[in-house]
Design an enzyme around this catalytic site. Structure first.
Site: not given
Length: 299
Positions: A107, A250, A182
């Protein structure tokens, strides 16, 4: 290029909690597997099963027809593809073979995915961004949802490999579209995991049998992975990482930055990021995301 166990050497960079299982599915299907990761010990089971070890991404890419990366942060992706400390010869793009396909399943940032795709095209190769959802359970069971961005022909070429790792696989647009998708996924999860933790904290304070509660509401409108899998782990006191808190922070940071660029003010995402950052500061950085329940339940 036709992808098959007889003719396709597959490289895997990063074999952590999820990558190890994902690479294992490819190896079990008979593909010659090449691996590299920061700690060779993590790759030991794959090496013992016949995988070839490489000391760096560049030497791995030189030996492979398809290279898959599954690392931690955008900075790690940058180093793996473009090289460490400004030395492009150490990155896999320096040795990616013409006609090869690189697949980043980390990701990461959509803009980085677009840079990688452009750089791969300059070498006569292709690059796809293909982040996943489903956590450690999905990786082990090969039931991941895989969101792909990039060239349609390259996607069809490597589709057999995606099908070994995931149950739901879709090409969602050009380079960067997988990462944007995502971010949608992580934004939805950000609010959902807080709702699960708060709901179970409420049930605990009310003196309910949480196992019974999960058994009932898990079959109704509240059901889903966050409740049925991670909620069960909360109730069981199992906070081991299937997906690290620091990786989730993150991801939320990337999503928040992209939302701002798109002119969106996502308040629930911002709240979740703040709460998870607080939990990380209190010692929960290496917990699984279900660990947020500990902070919420004691409040």
């Amino acid at each position: 290029m036709t992808v098959s166990p007889d003719s396709t050497h597959v490289g895997f960079v990063g074999v952590g909690i999820m990558g190890r299982s994902m690479a294992g599915h490819i190896q079990a299907a008979g593909y010659p597997l090449h691996v590299t990761t920061r700690s060779r010990d993590k790759a030991a089971p794959l090496i013992e099963a016949g995988a070839t070890w490489h000391d760096d991404p560049a030497s791995l890419a030189a030996a492979c027809d398809v290279v898959i990366t599954m690392v931690g942060y955008p900075a790690d992706v940058e180093a793996v593809y473009f090289g460490v400390d400004g030395r492009p010869e150490t990155g896999l793009l320096a040795t990616l073979k013409p006609g090869a396909v690189a697949i980043d399943m980390t990701t990461s940032a959509p803009s980085l995915a677009q840079r990688i795709a452009a750089a791969a095209a300059e070498r006569g190769a292709a690059a796809l961004d293909a982040p996943v959802s489903g956590g450690d359970v999905g990786a082990r069971n090969a039931t991941l949802a895989i969101m792909v961005g990039g060239d349609a022909a390259a996607f069809e070429t490597v589709r057999p490999l995606f099908d070994l790792m995931g149950q739901t696989v879709a090409l969602l647009g050009p380079a960067g579209a997988g990462q944007h998708s995502k971010m949608v996924n992580q934004t939805v999860i950000a609010g959902t995991i807080l709702g699960v933790a708060e709901g179970l904290a409420y049930g605990q304070r009310a003196g309910l049998d949480l196992e019974q509660v999960l058994g009932v509401i898990g079959g109704g409108a509240a059901g889903g992975f966050q409740l049925n899998v991670l909620g069960k782990r909360m109730v069981d006191g199992d906070f081991a990482p299937g997906f690290y808190v620091h990786h989730f922070i993150k991801d939320m940071g990337i999503a928040a930055g992209e939302a701002e660029r798109l002119g969106l003010d996502l308040e629930v995402l911002a709240l979740a990021k703040t709460l998870f950052e607080r939990f990380a500061a209190e010692g929960g950085r290496e917990d699984g995301t279900q660990g947020i329940y500990k902070m919420i339940a004691k409040a």
